[in-house]
Write an enzyme that holds these catalytic residues in place. Structure first.
Site, PDB file in Angstrom:
ATOM      1  N   HIS A  35       0.816  -1.213   0.000  1.00 43.94           N
ATOM      2  CA  HIS A  35       0.000   0.000   0.000  1.00 43.94           C
ATOM      3  C   HIS A  35       0.846   1.258   0.000  1.00 43.94           C
ATOM      4  O   HIS A  35       0.413   2.302  -0.468  1.00 43.94           O
ATOM      5  CB  HIS A  35      -0.997  -0.029   1.152  1.00 43.94           C
ATOM      6  CG  HIS A  35      -2.120  -0.953   0.858  1.00 43.94           C
ATOM      7  ND1 HIS A  35      -2.138  -2.246   1.302  1.00 43.94           N
ATOM      8  CD2 HIS A  35      -3.212  -0.802   0.075  1.00 43.94           C
ATOM      9  CE1 HIS A  35      -3.214  -2.839   0.824  1.00 43.94           C
ATOM     10  NE2 HIS A  35      -3.886  -1.990   0.085  1.00 43.94           N
ATOM     11  N   GLU A  53     -10.970 -10.601  -5.984  1.00 44.29           N
ATOM     12  CA  GLU A  53      -9.549 -10.530  -5.612  1.00 44.29           C
ATOM     13  C   GLU A  53      -9.083 -11.797  -4.913  1.00 44.29           C
ATOM     14  O   GLU A  53      -7.980 -11.858  -4.395  1.00 44.29           O
ATOM     15  CB  GLU A  53      -9.249  -9.280  -4.780  1.00 44.29           C
ATOM     16  CG  GLU A  53     -10.096  -9.094  -3.551  1.00 44.29           C
ATOM     17  CD  GLU A  53      -9.782  -7.804  -2.798  1.00 44.29           C
ATOM     18  OE1 GLU A  53      -8.751  -7.160  -3.061  1.00 44.29           O
ATOM     19  OE2 GLU A  53     -10.578  -7.450  -1.916  1.00 44.29           O
ATOM     20  N   ASP A  80      -4.412  -8.255  -4.890  1.00 45.19           N
ATOM     21  CA  ASP A  80      -4.639  -9.431  -4.046  1.00 45.19           C
ATOM     22  C   ASP A  80      -4.848 -10.691  -4.882  1.00 45.19           C
ATOM     23  O   ASP A  80      -4.414 -11.771  -4.489  1.00 45.19           O
ATOM     24  CB  ASP A  80      -5.840  -9.195  -3.111  1.00 45.19           C
ATOM     25  CG  ASP A  80      -5.424  -8.393  -1.892  1.00 45.19           C
ATOM     26  OD1 ASP A  80      -4.380  -8.722  -1.306  1.00 45.19           O
ATOM     27  OD2 ASP A  80      -6.119  -7.425  -1.546  1.00 45.19           O
ATOM     28  N   CYS A 121      -9.576  -2.686 -10.859  1.00 44.19           N
ATOM     29  CA  CYS A 121      -9.096  -1.542 -10.070  1.00 44.19           C
ATOM     30  C   CYS A 121      -7.751  -1.812  -9.420  1.00 44.19           C
ATOM     31  O   CYS A 121      -7.222  -0.956  -8.724  1.00 44.19           O
ATOM     32  CB  CYS A 121     -10.128  -1.129  -9.027  1.00 44.19           C
ATOM     33  SG  CYS A 121     -10.429  -2.402  -7.794  1.00 44.19           S
TER      34      CYS A 121
HETATM   35  C1  PEP Z   1      -6.443  -5.135  -5.031  1.00 44.17           C
HETATM   36  O1  PEP Z   1      -6.276  -6.029  -4.207  1.00 44.17           O
HETATM   37  O2  PEP Z   1      -6.100  -5.225  -6.237  1.00 44.17           O
HETATM   38  C2  PEP Z   1      -7.055  -3.860  -4.641  1.00 44.17           C
HETATM   39  C3  PEP Z   1      -7.401  -2.952  -5.524  1.00 44.17           C
HETATM   40  O3  PEP Z   1      -7.236  -3.636  -3.315  1.00 44.17           O
HETATM   41  P1  PEP Z   1      -6.057  -3.248  -2.282  1.00 44.17           P
HETATM   42  O4  PEP Z   1      -4.820  -2.978  -3.095  1.00 44.17           O
HETATM   43  O5  PEP Z   1      -6.513  -2.062  -1.529  1.00 44.17           O
HETATM   44  O6  PEP Z   1      -5.941  -4.488  -1.449  1.00 44.17           O
HETATM   45 MG    MG Z   2      -7.248  -5.926  -2.279  1.00 45.71          MG
END
Ligand code: PEP
Ligand code: MG
Length: 544
Positions: free
Chosen positions: A188, A431, A455, A502
Site C-alpha cells: 500500500h 480478488e 490481491d 481496479c
Molecule cells: C487489489 O487487491 O487489487 C485492490 C485494488 O485492493 P487493495 O490494493 O486495496 O488491497
Molecule cells: Mg485488495
C-alpha cells in the site's frame, strides 16, 4: 557518487536532499544528567517548536481535509500545554536526574495507559494522541528542535519501510520522493506513492540506510529504480534534462483531456481513478477521470484515532459524491487487516495476516462497524451516483449476508424517514481465486465486479504482496491470473453485470489491449495514469 538499485513504482525523476525516516520510539535512551534545569528548558523550547509545527499542519489540514478532520491538531496543541502532562515530565527529570527524551517517553507511556484504561471510548482514544504528541516532542528534542528544517524544502524520504499509516501521516508537501530498503510493488505504500504522484523506488536493500546521510544530494530514478547518492554535476544535468522531457510529455497528455476513451475501431471503455481519501479528489478532476472506480474507505479509519462516526463518514462520502457532480463514485467498504493495521481495532496478532482476519471478515463479524459504514454510505447516496463495493469475497453466503445487512440498513433508514437513493449499484471485488472461480454464481447477485489484481495476484501465485524477496516469483502477466479475469468477465456479462479492474494491473499499458479484448468495461487507475491510459486506448485497433 554511490549507486543503489531497487524497483521503481512511480516513473519520474527526483533530485533533492535525503531525509532519513526515523521512528522516534526506538531511539529513546535513559541517560543521567547533571543539569536538570537545562533539560527542563530543552523541553520548553521543544514544546514551542512542536506547537509551531502543529499549527502549520492544522492550517494545511484545514485547507485539504476540512475543519472536522483538522481539529485533531488543535487538540494536540492543547494536550502539549496540559499542566499534568508537563508536571509529569518535569518531575521525572528532577527526581530521577534523567534526560528530557526519557522523561517524555515515560510520561507518554503512563498517560496513554491511563487513558486506555478509562471506560469512555472518547477518552480511550486519547491514548494514541498522547503517544503522537510525545513522539513529536521527542523528535523536536532530538533534532535540535527543528524537525521542519526551518522551511518548506522538499526532501527525499529514505526509510527501511513505511507502514500505510506512516505514509499517510508524512507531510506530503515536503516529500519529493520515497525510497525504501524493503517493500514490494503491490504494497500500500507503493500504491500511495503512485496516488501522490511522486517518484518512488522500493526494495533497495538495507545498505542504503547506512550509506546515506541526512542532507546528502540524491537522484531518484523511478523509471529504472536507480538511486544515485552524491551525483556529479554532469549526472545532475542529465537528470534535470530528463525531468524537463517528462514535463513536456505531461503537457502533451494534457491535450487529451476531454477526449473520449475510444479505440480506433470504436470500442469505448470507462477510465476511472482510484483514491484513498477525500483529498485525492483534486487529482481525479485534474486528470479528467470519468469517475472514481475505487475509493479505499479504510484510509478514513487509518487517519483517525478512533472509529470514525456515522456522521464523519457521511460527510466524507457526501463530499466525494458532490465533488464528482454526478459521475460514478465506487466506494469500497472497510478493507482493514493484513498490512493495514489500526490500533483501536485491537485485532489479534496473526501468523499469516494476509490469510487472516481482514476486510469483509471483520465487517461480517463486527456488525456494528459494518452497519455504521453502510448507513453513512446509503445516506450519502442521494448526493450523486454511488456504487458500493465489498472486498475479499470468497463465497455466495458472504454475499447473502452483505445483502441482508444492506436491506436492514435501508429498512431502518426508511423507518426513520431518512432519504437514500434506490439506484445504488452493489458490486464485489474479485480478488480471491475463489471469487473468480465461482463468478458464475456471484454475478447474478450483483451489478458489477471489480478485479483487485493486487490481491488476486498474491493469492493466485501464493506470493505475499508484502514480501520483497518474492518479487522475482511474481509474474503479474501469469496465465492463471489472466484466465481468472477472463472467466470473471464472461460470467459477469452472461448475467448482465459489468466488470472493471481496479488493481495496479489496470495501469499496465502492455495489457490494455488484452483487457479490452476480454470485454473489460472499466479500468480504474491512480490519477496520474488516467491520461497515459487514455492515450493507449485511443491508439488501439481491436478490429485487427
Ligand atoms: C487489489 O487487491 O487489487 C485492490 C485494488 O485492493 P487493495 O490494493 O486495496 O488491497
Ligand atoms: Mg485488495
Amino acid at each position: 557518487m554511490l549507486q543503489f538499485k531497487g524497483k521503481g513504482v512511480y516513473s519520474a525523476i527526483a533530485i533533492g536532499a535525503a531525509s532519513l525516516f526515523k521512528r522516534q520510539e526506538a531511539q529513546v535512551r535513559r541517560k543521567h544528567v547533571q543539569d536538570t534545569q537545562a533539560e527542563i528548558e530543552r523541553v520548553e523550547s521543544a514544546k514551542q517548536k512542536a506547537i509551531d509545527q502543529l499549527s502549520r499542519i492544522y492550517e494545511k489540514a484545514l485547507k485539504e481535509v476540512g475543519e472536522t478532520n483538522a481539529q485533531i491538531f488543535e487538540i494536540h496543541m492543547m494536550m502539549l500545554e496540559d499542566d499534568d502532562y508537563n508536571e509529569s515530565i518535569q518531575n521525572i527529570i528532577t527526581t530521577q536526574t534523567v534526560n528530557a527524551e526519557y522523561a517524555v517517553a515515560v510520561t507518554a507511556d503512563n498517560f496513554s495507559e491511563m487513558f486506555a484504561a478509562m471506560d469512555d471510548a472518547y477518552m480511550q482514544a486519547r491514548a494514541a494522541d498522547v503517544k503522537d504528541i510525545s513522539n513529536r516532542l521527542i523528535a523536536c528534542l532530538g533534532d535540535k528542535g527543528d524537525t521542519s528544517n526551518g522551511g518548506t524544502e522538499k526532501m527525499i524520504v529514505i526509510a527501511d519501510d513505511l507502514a500505510p499509516s506512516e505514509t499517510v501521516s508524512l507531510d506530503k508537501d515536503r516529500v519529493l520522493a520515497f525510497v525504501t530498503a524493503g517493500g514490494s510493488s503491490n504494497s500500500h505504500t507503493a500504491i500511495l506513492a503512485r496516488n501522490m504522484n511522486i517518484p518512488a523506488v522500493i526494495g533497495v536493500g538495507d545498505e542504503i540506510l547506512q550509506a546515506v546521510k541526512d542532507g546528502q544530494t540524491v537522484v531518484v530514478n523511478g523509471y529504472t529504480g536507480e538511486i544515485t547518492v552524491d551525483p556529479d554535476p554532469e549526472f545532475i544535468a542529465q537528470a534535470k534534462a530528463k525531468q524537463e522531457d517528462d514535463l513536456h510529455k505531461k503537457a502533451l497528455l494534457q491535450e487529451l483531456k476531454g477526449k473520449p476513451n475510444v479505440t480506433l475501431d470504436g470500442t469505448s471503455v470507462n477510465v476511472y481513478a482510484n483514491i484513498g481519501g477525500v483529498d485525492g479528489i483534486g487529482a481525479v478532476l485534474a486528470n479528467d477521470a470519468g469517475g472514481i472506480g475505487l475509493f479505499r474507505s479504510e484510509f478514513l479509519y487509518l487517519e483517525s484515532s478512533d472509529y470514525p462516526t456515522e456522521e464523519e463518514q457521511f460527510r466524507a462520502y457526501k463530499r466525494v459524491l458532490e465533488s464528482m457532480a454526478g459521475k460514478k463514485v465506487i466506494i469500497r467498504t472497510l478493507d482493514i487487516g493484513a498490512d493495514k493495521q489500526i490500533d483501536y481495532f485491537k485485532l489479534e496478532k496473526e501468523d499469516n495476516p494476509a490469510l487472516g482476519f481482514r476486510a469483509i471478515r471483520i465487517c461480517l463479524t463486527r456488525p456494528q462497524i459494518f452497519e455504521t459504514q453502510l448507513r453513512a454510505l446509503f445516506r450519502a447516496s442521494v448526493y450523486g451516483e454511488l456504487g458500493i463495493m465489498f472486498p475479499m469475497i470468497t463465497s455466495v453466503s458472504e454475499l447473502e449476508k452483505i445483502k441482508q445487512a444492506c436491506d436492514k440498513v435501508k429498512r431502518d433508514l426508511a423507518d426513520e424517514g431518512i432519504p437514500f437513493a434506490e439506484n445504488v449499484e452493489i458490486g464485489i471485488m474479485i480478488e480471491t481465486p475463489a471469487a473468480a472461480v465461482i463468478s458464475d454464481r456471484l454475478a447474478p447477485m450483483v451489478d458489477f465486479f471489480s478485479v483487485g489484481t493486487n490481491d488476486l495476484t498474491q493469492y493466485t501465485l501464493a506470493c505475499d504482496r508484502q514480501n520483497a524477496a518474492l518479487e522475482q516469483f511474481v509474474d503479474t502477466h501469469h496465465e492463471a491470473i489472466l484466465r481468472l479475469i477472463e472467466m470473471s468477465a464472461k460470467n459477469a456479462h452472461a448475467n448482465g453485470a459489468w466488470i472493471g479492474i481496479c488493481g495496479e494491473l489496470a495501469a499496465d499499458l502492455s495489457l490494455t489491449e488484452t483487457f479490452l479484448r476480454m470485454g473489460i468495461d472499466e479500468l480504474s487507475v491512480s490519477p496520474p495514469f488516467v491520461l497515459p491510459l487514455r492515450d493507449k486506448i485511443r491508439s488501439l485497433d481491436l478490429s485487427k
